[in-house]
Write a protein that holds these residues in place. Sequence first.
Motif, PDB file in Angstrom:
ATOM      1  N   ALA A 215      55.969 -67.580 108.542  1.00 41.84           N
ATOM      2  CA  ALA A 215      57.233 -67.152 107.944  1.00 41.84           C
ATOM      3  C   ALA A 215      58.319 -67.026 108.998  1.00 41.84           C
ATOM      4  O   ALA A 215      59.442 -67.505 108.818  1.00 41.84           O
ATOM      5  CB  ALA A 215      57.045 -65.828 107.215  1.00 41.84           C
ATOM      6  N   ILE A 216      57.989 -66.393 110.132  1.00 36.19           N
ATOM      7  CA  ILE A 216      59.014 -66.097 111.130  1.00 36.19           C
ATOM      8  C   ILE A 216      59.432 -67.355 111.886  1.00 36.19           C
ATOM      9  O   ILE A 216      60.609 -67.593 112.123  1.00 36.19           O
ATOM     10  CB  ILE A 216      58.506 -65.018 112.119  1.00 36.19           C
ATOM     11  CG1 ILE A 216      58.351 -63.677 111.401  1.00 36.19           C
ATOM     12  CG2 ILE A 216      59.463 -64.864 113.295  1.00 36.19           C
ATOM     13  CD1 ILE A 216      57.665 -62.611 112.212  1.00 36.19           C
TER      14      ILE A 216
ATOM     15  N   GLN B  31      63.450 -63.090 100.152  1.00 36.31           N
ATOM     16  CA  GLN B  31      63.465 -63.166 101.607  1.00 36.31           C
ATOM     17  C   GLN B  31      62.928 -61.905 102.271  1.00 36.31           C
ATOM     18  O   GLN B  31      62.309 -61.972 103.319  1.00 36.31           O
ATOM     19  CB  GLN B  31      64.882 -63.443 102.088  1.00 36.31           C
ATOM     20  CG  GLN B  31      65.267 -64.887 101.869  1.00 36.31           C
ATOM     21  CD  GLN B  31      66.760 -65.052 101.734  1.00 36.31           C
ATOM     22  OE1 GLN B  31      67.472 -64.116 101.343  1.00 36.31           O
ATOM     23  NE2 GLN B  31      67.261 -66.226 102.032  1.00 36.31           N
ATOM     24  N   ASN B  32      63.157 -60.761 101.633  1.00 36.59           N
ATOM     25  CA  ASN B  32      62.693 -59.510 102.233  1.00 36.59           C
ATOM     26  C   ASN B  32      61.174 -59.432 102.279  1.00 36.59           C
ATOM     27  O   ASN B  32      60.609 -58.702 103.071  1.00 36.59           O
ATOM     28  CB  ASN B  32      63.199 -58.317 101.430  1.00 36.59           C
ATOM     29  CG  ASN B  32      64.686 -58.156 101.564  1.00 36.59           C
ATOM     30  OD1 ASN B  32      65.287 -58.714 102.471  1.00 36.59           O
ATOM     31  ND2 ASN B  32      65.286 -57.422 100.655  1.00 36.59           N
TER      32      ASN B  32
ATOM     33  N   ILE C 189      59.035 -62.187 102.360  1.00 38.75           N
ATOM     34  CA  ILE C 189      58.354 -63.424 102.754  1.00 38.75           C
ATOM     35  C   ILE C 189      57.325 -63.177 103.868  1.00 38.75           C
ATOM     36  O   ILE C 189      56.201 -63.674 103.807  1.00 38.75           O
ATOM     37  CB  ILE C 189      59.378 -64.538 103.105  1.00 38.75           C
ATOM     38  CG1 ILE C 189      58.730 -65.714 103.816  1.00 38.75           C
ATOM     39  CG2 ILE C 189      60.508 -64.074 103.941  1.00 38.75           C
ATOM     40  CD1 ILE C 189      59.688 -66.896 103.947  1.00 38.75           C
ATOM     41  N   VAL C 190      57.687 -62.345 104.847  1.00 32.37           N
ATOM     42  CA  VAL C 190      56.725 -62.088 105.943  1.00 32.37           C
ATOM     43  C   VAL C 190      55.510 -61.290 105.450  1.00 32.37           C
ATOM     44  O   VAL C 190      54.370 -61.720 105.643  1.00 32.37           O
ATOM     45  CB  VAL C 190      57.419 -61.395 107.139  1.00 32.37           C
ATOM     46  CG1 VAL C 190      56.404 -61.075 108.216  1.00 32.37           C
ATOM     47  CG2 VAL C 190      58.514 -62.285 107.700  1.00 32.37           C
TER      48      VAL C 190
ATOM     49  N   ALA D 127      66.348 -68.354 106.561  1.00 36.49           N
ATOM     50  CA  ALA D 127      65.157 -68.270 105.717  1.00 36.49           C
ATOM     51  C   ALA D 127      64.667 -66.844 105.550  1.00 36.49           C
ATOM     52  O   ALA D 127      64.102 -66.481 104.527  1.00 36.49           O
ATOM     53  CB  ALA D 127      64.041 -69.125 106.310  1.00 36.49           C
ATOM     54  N   ILE D 128      64.919 -66.022 106.560  1.00 34.49           N
ATOM     55  CA  ILE D 128      64.308 -64.707 106.576  1.00 34.49           C
ATOM     56  C   ILE D 128      65.235 -63.649 105.964  1.00 34.49           C
ATOM     57  O   ILE D 128      64.884 -62.484 105.830  1.00 34.49           O
ATOM     58  CB  ILE D 128      63.915 -64.377 108.046  1.00 34.49           C
ATOM     59  CG1 ILE D 128      62.651 -63.552 108.095  1.00 34.49           C
ATOM     60  CG2 ILE D 128      65.027 -63.766 108.819  1.00 34.49           C
ATOM     61  CD1 ILE D 128      61.443 -64.423 108.251  1.00 34.49           C
TER      62      ILE D 128
END
Lengths: 359, 374
Positions: A130-131, A142-143, A145-146, B276-277
Amino acid sequence: MEDLTRMPAGAPADTTSVAARYDAFVRRRIAITASLLVIALAAFLLDLVTGPSDMSALQVWNALFDSGSASHSALSIVWQVRLPQACLAVLVGMALSLAGAEMQTILNNPLASPFTLGVSSAAAFGAALAIIVGAGLPGISQNWIVPANAFVFAAASVILLQGVARIRGSGIDTLVLCGIALFFTFNALTALLQFLASQQALQQLVFWIMGSLARADWPKVQVLAIVVVIIAPLSFASSWQLTVLRLGEDRARSSGINVGRLRFMSLLRVSLLTAAAMAFVGTIGFVGLAGPHIARLLLGEDHRFFLPASAMTGAAIMALASIASKTILPGALIPIGIVTALIGLPVFFSLILRPRRIG
Amino acid sequence: MRFSSLAIAAITGLAMLLPALSSQAAAADGPVTFKDITGQSISLPQPAKRILLAEGRQIFAISLIHPDPVSVLAGWLGDMRRSDPKTYELYRNKFPAIESIPVLGMGNDGSFSVERAIAAKPDVAVLGMGFAPGGHASEIAKQLEAAGIPVVFTDFFVDPFRNMLPSMRILGHVLGRDAQAAAYIAFYQEHMDRIAARLSQHIGKPPSVLVETHAGMGECCFSPGKKNFGEYIAFAGGDSISAGAIPGPNGHLSLEYVIARNPDIYVATGGSHLAAIGGLVIGPGYDLTEIRSRLAKLAARPGFSAINAVQTGRVHGLFHNIISTPVNIVAIEALAKWINPSLFGDVDPERTMADINAKFLAVPLQGIYLVDLK
């Protein structure tokens, strides 16, 4: 362990004294578990009143229970920063330590933990995707995704472990070896991504892997709380079976326990607990390994006590680590993964090295 | 505080003058002698036609002094292509040949291929401090030298506050563009001096500033320490709340500390690498609506509503990738203006950017590099 093997075996002449001894055994373990609960609670409260702003305990109390008399910034600090972080710390500690305890039992291996068997490496690889690559599941905001990536990879690694072990016809040694292979595989893949990463992304990933409670917010606390509240009772419900399994796989089978199924359900719980915990705070290695050992050294193998006590030691270690990460460098945050081991190690060493006592 | 920023400005000025005095003025084709940033004396038979650029984003610096910055690259690292694809696109549009410049590594010095570098046959290798003696990649510089490629060290990254302009001058020597480098240095210094002079007259406590770099990539707040970017914040008249709390060049502030320090101004840096993040996007390729919505999202994170900067609307965004380049004067002016709006009412960073575009840059900055939430 000693007590358990002694207790049902043999034919003691004096049954009342056995019953009395068993009562004492249970009472003693209840007392130790209760004191662990008190320690964890105390650590949680201490965590709540610790921070870089000089708020007194009274101000914290007011912000918690009498919002009218507290300033806007005090309310923000307590409700948006300290409380979610303290709750997350305790929940993560419980989840990882409980997962480690179950893993050590079902794999009959004192070195088993979510960290040593590759679950955290898988989580780190998911986060790295993700990063660094920006690759995540479709439809995830987006918040998230990690954490979503970390969760999926961590959970998938345990399921993969399951699958591989099944194909090979399930020896626990195979399971452990596969876990170690996963550990190296995901570490290598993550290192490859790190090598390809831009400097900024690399820095972010390194911080993610070192772990941080600063990622805490209420939605995350809720998700992890739900996972722990659902899984922990299921885990406690299997404590008799797990205790019998500790006496040996054959004995468990002869007692009518479906060992394969027990192992499968247990690994499922382990995967959910670790994946949820690591998704939100990053990889924290020490708790899952040492939390259960501390509990075992204090309480022995009776899983009715060992499992809840593991959760409590995990919670206490994480809460204390959270306090340390805030106070070592005021204003800055030391990654929690670094501090956790440093906080827990003294206790761990003193327990390992103390003279053995049976009782 | 005021005195020290003036003193630093004076020192920077001196540091720029010294190499100019010591080096022989380079004739266009004759031999050149100068000192690089490590103090090493460098002699080249003639200015370089083709250089190896180990820090890709310093194409900004070359672009300031050379009309065709791509033509002088024999090889470079892929850092800019990767971390700032939108700026790379601006360069590619104007100079399609940029696509065929050999990429010697993926963007960090660990991936640097010495073999490809030697095969690219550069006249000179321009390397950053990571390659200098004591740096983590110093062997690479030795290998290049052993292969007969002169090595010149510049520093735009480790201590830019002191080394940026001297490095600019060194680049001028290397490329035989001394006059152009001197012209840009004078322009830069003039703008720095204006800020320093203004602040030296100004009495009052410096407003507190929270700068969050790569905002939104991790949790709040990844911030600069006292050195590096922190020095620019202090120079621009701000009291950076992270300066005293972060021991290294950057690190994580705790949110509680941020709320307790209650900064007057919040500045987020970002770029396309955060798209993306969910972090701050800004710079080439993004429109005002999108930039502001990302910035608003950052300011609406838990705990942020309590801080002064958010309550009074002093929330700003800055394109990160210009910070460690010589066009960062635009960012420094913006910081000064955000920190002391009344003192710098007539200072217009956008105008400075337009001037740099018109007078210096081969590939102009295009898009929004600075933004106010309101």
